[in-house]
Write a protein that holds these residues in place. Structure first.
Motif, PDB file in Angstrom:
ATOM      1  N   VAL A  69      -6.978   5.337  -1.891  1.00 54.96           N
ATOM      2  CA  VAL A  69      -6.533   4.067  -1.875  1.00 54.96           C
ATOM      3  C   VAL A  69      -6.138   4.119  -0.279  1.00 54.96           C
ATOM      4  N   MET A  83       0.875  -1.067   0.056  1.00 50.40           N
ATOM      5  CA  MET A  83      -0.215   0.006  -0.071  1.00 50.40           C
ATOM      6  C   MET A  83       0.711   1.409  -0.116  1.00 50.40           C
ATOM      7  N   VAL A  99      -1.797  -2.704  -5.531  1.00 51.59           N
ATOM      8  CA  VAL A  99      -2.883  -2.631  -4.912  1.00 51.59           C
ATOM      9  C   VAL A  99      -4.118  -3.830  -4.942  1.00 51.59           C
TER      10      VAL A  99
END
Length: 665
Positions: A133, A114, A317
């Protein structure tokens, strides 16, 4: 267990001065307290989640300024600074965690993925997506941790019913102390409606208790003087006194809580596989993402680095294994919680997982399939004074805790003759009792004991279908008692249910005579029955069964003599919180009630838990595989990546906690 802070009008207006506050009895006192409690809850929520809330507000504001209002002052430097500030509350903790893991040698974690993906998004100018995100990842983590906390809290609140006070006798009065300060051997008093704070033996002649918190039984149970009662029982009808037999740290409720808390540390094979898989899978994904960015340079004529770098970020991701790593343990934890609510304590997800594939179940008889409440049906004496025999029997058996000994004691209690002097008493496991009473040698036990001591048996039919206990005085057969036990109400149902769930074979191992064991086995339609077994012979039989038949073998028992067999079996299941401490400590699964049918419930929970776990694996791998392909060919953005990661994790978590709401009856 959490306690409510809301006072009712009655409780706050107590006539006792210590319990009333100055303005407690106003009409609005309860309302004001509720309002204050709600404010505390809201403040607590904001304190716990201020980071995602702050980032969300800044992100939404930034998007409005970016795409709708477009003010002149929102220039590129201000825009970058705005999104960096929005990113820091949710992004900084994750990046720090990733760096901490790197220092420990764990490079390829979800925090690392991440961090790379969101920092990379900033480097190519996709600021809102970088913030989004990390924001959605943080929200997903909060939901997941909340689900775990609720599951753990549900289990603890179900079991943590330990009272905080005990009325202990000190001198001639009873003092109120914390149960931790009560020593073994002290006398405590329990009033009607109160929970017993510590395990002990009843001193009061008779008492009734609500035992549902421990055994799951809805009907009150009646106990007699000197019988053991457990912490967590609720006294029903009178003030009782009892002698404490265990400390606060070692009472029944504390042991149960420790079993549940320790369960989370024992991983199933599926959990172990997924964690190992994630450690291999993550570096492979990083390598594939790198190749996705660099390889097209050799094959694509109009190669644009930013475009392929963006695809690589999307790939990273999407590939984050959060849904697998978090939702699968949560699925097993939910299964353990569901079992606990049904009166079944599973000491680890590995045992819960193993229950699904049980093919052979081996049962103990007494106290497991039968009630273990024996009663003397007939008594015969041979050329010996009956009153004297009653006295001998009573003296020799009264200190034994064996169910048959209790039956003989109850039978002889009202017939007991003159007082006698007992100078020696010892139990012979699997055989009976040897005692010296008034100078006479007394043997009380089964035919094996009589054969071992070369005692000729008068008037004994070997074809008897009941349990027969013989009495010998000074080497001569003096009498016999016939004793019978009763099958539990749901034993037939238990055998049928486990067969319906895939159990292929059932056995019964008993220390009782073969004919009595056969009678019970035939009635319950058990495949094969072995009687007249000593504890070590039970272990030998179980080992042979495990050797002869494939698949997982479970043993169900309740007594001290079952502890070695419970330890030998693939899954040891102790029947009842009222069973022996040795059996409960040795077992992998503890059925808190005396119901054999709970074994079928445990197997059903195991099978449904496993189904949910595999649903989560299929969901995560299927969605991730699809979106990974879409990201690689440029059809998916970071927004789709967020769904594939956080969205799938949330769906998996919701699916995992579903088992806690299922009905298994």
């Amino acid at each position: 267990m959490s306690t409510s802070h809301t006072h009712t009008r009655e409780s706050c207006c107590s006539p006792e001065p210590d319990t009333a506050s100055p303005d407690c009895c106003s009409a609005d006192a309860g309302h004001d307290h509720n309002h204050s409690h709600d404010q505390d809850e809201n403040a607590s929520f904001l304190r716990r989640h201020w980071q995602p809330i702050t980032s969300f507000i800044l992100l939404i504001t930034g998007l409005i300024l970016d795409f709708f209002i477009e003010p002149a002052w929102f220039s590129e430097p201000v825009r970058i600074a705005w999104y960096i500030i929005a990113y820091l509350p949710v992004g900084l903790p994750v990046v720090q965690q990733g760096l901490t893991q790197v220092r420990k040698g764990n490079v390829f974690t979800e925090f690392f993925l991440m961090g790379i993906a969101t920092v990379g998004a900033f480097l190519i100018g996709e600021y809102p997506e970088g913030v989004a995100v990390m924001l959605f990842y943080s929200v997903g983590e909060a939901f997941q941790h909340g689900a775990v906390a609720r599951a753990r809290g549900n289990i603890k609140s179900l079991l943590d019913i330990r009272p905080n006070t005990a009325h202990v006798k000190r001198g001639n009065t009873f003092s109120v102390v914390h149960p931790k300060d009560v020593a073994i051997g002290e006398i405590i008093q329990v009033k009607p409606g109160e929970r017993i704070p510590l395990d002990g033996n009843l001193i009061t002649q008779r008492a009734a208790f609500d035992t549902s918190a421990i055994t799951g039984e809805s009907k009150p149970r009646h106990f007699k003087r000197e019988e053991k009662v457990l912490s967590g029982f609720i006294n029903q009808d009178q003030v009782i006194e009892m002698e404490v037999t265990s400390t606060y740290e070692n009472n029944s409720i504390t042991r149960i809580l420790k079993m549940v808390e320790d369960a989370a540390s024992r991983k199933s094979k599926t959990e172990q596989f997924i964690r190992s898989f994630a450690r291999i899978y993550t570096p492979i994904v990083v390598l594939l993402a790198t190749l996705l960015v660099l390889t097209p340079w050799f094959f694509v004529n109009n190669y644009v680095f930013d475009e392929w770098f963006y695809r690589g970020l999307v790939f990273l991701v999407i590939s984050c294994p959060c849904a697998l790593v978090i939702s699968i343990p949560l699925g097993y934890f939910g299964g353990i919680g569901a079992a606990s609510r049904n009166g079944i304590l599973v000491k680890g997800s590995n045992y819960l997982d193993a229950l699904k594939s049980v093919k052979t179940v081996v049962f103990d008889k007494t106290g497991t399939l039968t009630k273990g409440v024996f009663a003397v049906q007939d008594f015969q004496s041979f050329d010996h004074d009956e009153d004297e025999l009653y006295s001998y029997l009573h003296a020799a058996e009264k200190n034994s805790t064996h169910p048959i000994a209790k039956a003989i004691t109850a039978f002889t209690e009202i017939r007991n003759g003159a007082p006698v002097n007992i100078t020696k008493q010892s139990e012979i496991p699997g055989h009976g009792i040897h005692a010296i009473v008034d100078g006479s040698e007394i043997l009380i036990g089964n035919k094996k004991l009589m054969d071992r001591e070369n005692i000729y048996l008068n008037g004994f039919s070997k074809d008897s279908n009941e349990t027969v206990i013989h009495v010998a005085v000074n080497g001569s057969h003096a009498g016999l008692l016939t004793i019978s036990d009763e099958v539990k109400d749901d034993s037939i149902q238990a055998i049928q249910k486990i067969r319906d769930l895939g159990v292929e074979r059932t056995f019964m191992l008993s220390g009782d005579i073969q004919s009595e064991a056969d009678r019970i086995g035939n009635y319950l339609k058990i495949d094969q029955v072995f009687g007249e077994l000593l504890p070590e012979e039970k272990a030998e039989k179980l080992e042979k069964i495990q050797h002869d038949f494939e698949g997982t073998t479970a043993y169900v028992g309740d007594g001290i003599n079952d502890a070695p067999v419970l330890a030998l079996s693939d899954i040891g299941i102790a029947m009842g919180a009222m069973g022996s401490d040795a059996a409960i400590e040795t077992a992998d699964v503890v059925i808190q009630t005396d119901q054999p049918s709970k074994l079928a419930t445990a197997i059903s929970i195991s099978q449904k838990t496993r189904n949910i776990v595999w649903q989560n694996i299929g969901l995560a791998m299927g969605v991730k595989g699809l979106v990974l392909f879409m990201g690689a060919v440029g059809m998916a953005t970071l927004w789709e990546a967020v769904f594939a990661d956080v969205g799938v994790a949330l769906l998996a978590v919701l699916n995992a906690i579903r088992i806690q709401r299922m009905n298994f009856e």
